[in-house]
Design an enzyme around this catalytic site. Sequence first.
Site, PDB file in Angstrom:
ATOM      1  N   SER A   1       0.853  -1.185   0.000  1.00  0.00           N
ATOM      2  CA  SER A   1       0.000   0.000   0.000  1.00  0.00           C
ATOM      3  C   SER A   1       0.894   1.241   0.000  1.00  0.00           C
ATOM      4  O   SER A   1       1.717   1.381  -0.895  1.00  0.00           O
ATOM      5  CB  SER A   1      -0.945  -0.029   1.202  1.00  0.00           C
ATOM      6  OG  SER A   1      -1.858   1.039   1.145  1.00  0.00           O
ATOM      7  N   THR A   2       0.775   2.088   1.001  1.00  0.00           N
ATOM      8  CA  THR A   2       1.538   3.336   1.033  1.00  0.00           C
ATOM      9  C   THR A   2       3.040   3.057   0.925  1.00  0.00           C
ATOM     10  O   THR A   2       3.590   2.314   1.725  1.00  0.00           O
ATOM     11  CB  THR A   2       1.261   4.096   2.344  1.00  0.00           C
ATOM     12  OG1 THR A   2      -0.149   4.158   2.553  1.00  0.00           O
ATOM     13  CG2 THR A   2       1.836   5.502   2.284  1.00  0.00           C
TER      14      THR A   2
ATOM     15  N   HIS B   1      -2.678  -1.140  -3.148  1.00  0.00           N
ATOM     16  CA  HIS B   1      -3.773  -0.184  -2.988  1.00  0.00           C
ATOM     17  C   HIS B   1      -3.491   1.054  -3.829  1.00  0.00           C
ATOM     18  O   HIS B   1      -2.517   1.778  -3.580  1.00  0.00           O
ATOM     19  CB  HIS B   1      -3.921   0.228  -1.518  1.00  0.00           C
ATOM     20  CG  HIS B   1      -4.251  -0.907  -0.610  1.00  0.00           C
ATOM     21  ND1 HIS B   1      -3.953  -0.889   0.733  1.00  0.00           N
ATOM     22  CD2 HIS B   1      -4.862  -2.101  -0.839  1.00  0.00           C
ATOM     23  CE1 HIS B   1      -4.376  -2.013   1.294  1.00  0.00           C
ATOM     24  NE2 HIS B   1      -4.915  -2.766   0.354  1.00  0.00           N
TER      25      HIS B   1
ATOM     26  N   MET C   1      -0.144   1.225   5.025  1.00  0.00           N
ATOM     27  CA  MET C   1      -0.913   1.672   6.183  1.00  0.00           C
ATOM     28  C   MET C   1      -2.017   0.663   6.481  1.00  0.00           C
ATOM     29  O   MET C   1      -2.637   0.121   5.564  1.00  0.00           O
ATOM     30  CB  MET C   1      -1.512   3.043   5.870  1.00  0.00           C
ATOM     31  CG  MET C   1      -2.402   3.640   6.938  1.00  0.00           C
ATOM     32  SD  MET C   1      -2.933   5.323   6.492  1.00  0.00           S
ATOM     33  CE  MET C   1      -3.919   5.024   5.029  1.00  0.00           C
TER      34      MET C   1
ATOM     35  N   ASP D   1      -4.536  -4.609   6.267  1.00  0.00           N
ATOM     36  CA  ASP D   1      -4.927  -5.469   5.151  1.00  0.00           C
ATOM     37  C   ASP D   1      -3.789  -6.422   4.784  1.00  0.00           C
ATOM     38  O   ASP D   1      -2.657  -5.991   4.582  1.00  0.00           O
ATOM     39  CB  ASP D   1      -5.306  -4.612   3.937  1.00  0.00           C
ATOM     40  CG  ASP D   1      -5.906  -5.439   2.808  1.00  0.00           C
ATOM     41  OD1 ASP D   1      -6.466  -6.519   3.090  1.00  0.00           O
ATOM     42  OD2 ASP D   1      -5.813  -4.992   1.647  1.00  0.00           O
TER      43      ASP D   1
END
Length: 346
Positions: A162-163, A188, A282, A285
């Site tokens: 993600s991030t 993401h 972040m 998940d």
Amino acid sequence: MSRVTVLVVDDSATMRSLICAVLRRDPDIEVIGQAGDPLEAREAIKRLNPDVITLDIEMPNMSGIEFLEKIMRLRPTPVIMISTLTQAGADITIEALALGAVDCVGKPGHGMIAADAFGGLPEKVKAAARSRLRPLGDAPPAQAATGPAFKPNGSVVAIGSSTGGVEALLSVIPALPANGPPTVITQHMPGTFTGSFAKRLDSASAAHVTEAVDGDRLEPGRVFLAPGGDRHLTVVKAGGILRCRLTQGEPVSGHCPSVDVLFDSVATAVGKKAVGAILTGMGRDGAKGLLSMRQAGGRTLGQDEATCVVYGMPKAAFELGAVERQFPVSRMGAQILAACASMSEG
């Protein structure tokens, strides 16, 4: 904890007002300034020293990408890119994320409500304030595959991020050889950007990287990136053949596509022949899904805290007992191959 201070940079006064209005609804965020172009922004950064900057891609006097390079080289600050939902905007956004921007948000398109488009921005800003930045040029280089030639053996790789994931994946995926294990990725990212990101990964890699299409067959040398949007990427086995499956669904662990959904499907379809890797991001998940992979006999790896932009997803997975070992992102590609090579043929 003191409030996160933000400088909003956009050449549109209307867009600045919309972004500021969304951010000011969060009591943990303080908008301390606005700027209409990079020249104004440069002076504002010096004067205000914001924790986070939101930065428009397209601006007069200097492009957002040029200004980002200067920020990351001279005064590294967490930056969230605000991009138009166009192909050109997507391509530039991927370049910005590769340069070290922490995250991206798409501007509202025709008919979109601004609050919906920017709804996730406050959480992204707060995550950015806690992120770990590297000055431009300090990121680990993408490493080409080295060592003994990889021999396909039926192993499958699943990766979640993600991030900070764009930069991480640009280090990991180029380490895979042209005949490397079939790999599925959920990163993401808004749907407008995943096609551009797949092309960027493909151009940097020996393996062939594409956005996943429903029914794609998992074969050596292929890497499939989950399209952003409203479908989950899963892996299914039918007639002894592993394929990608894209399914409509509600968000899981707060996301669609979800890393948990991908990892759970790989645990079921591949079992002990799978290698899972959870990278910077972040939230939580992927933690439960990676545990499912480990419990099914697969190998599981996590990015270490020191090289994560945000040590959220890998930390959650590690604390849950889902991660066998943690590694720096620069070593992750090689460790994935080693884990695959340790598996017997069959």
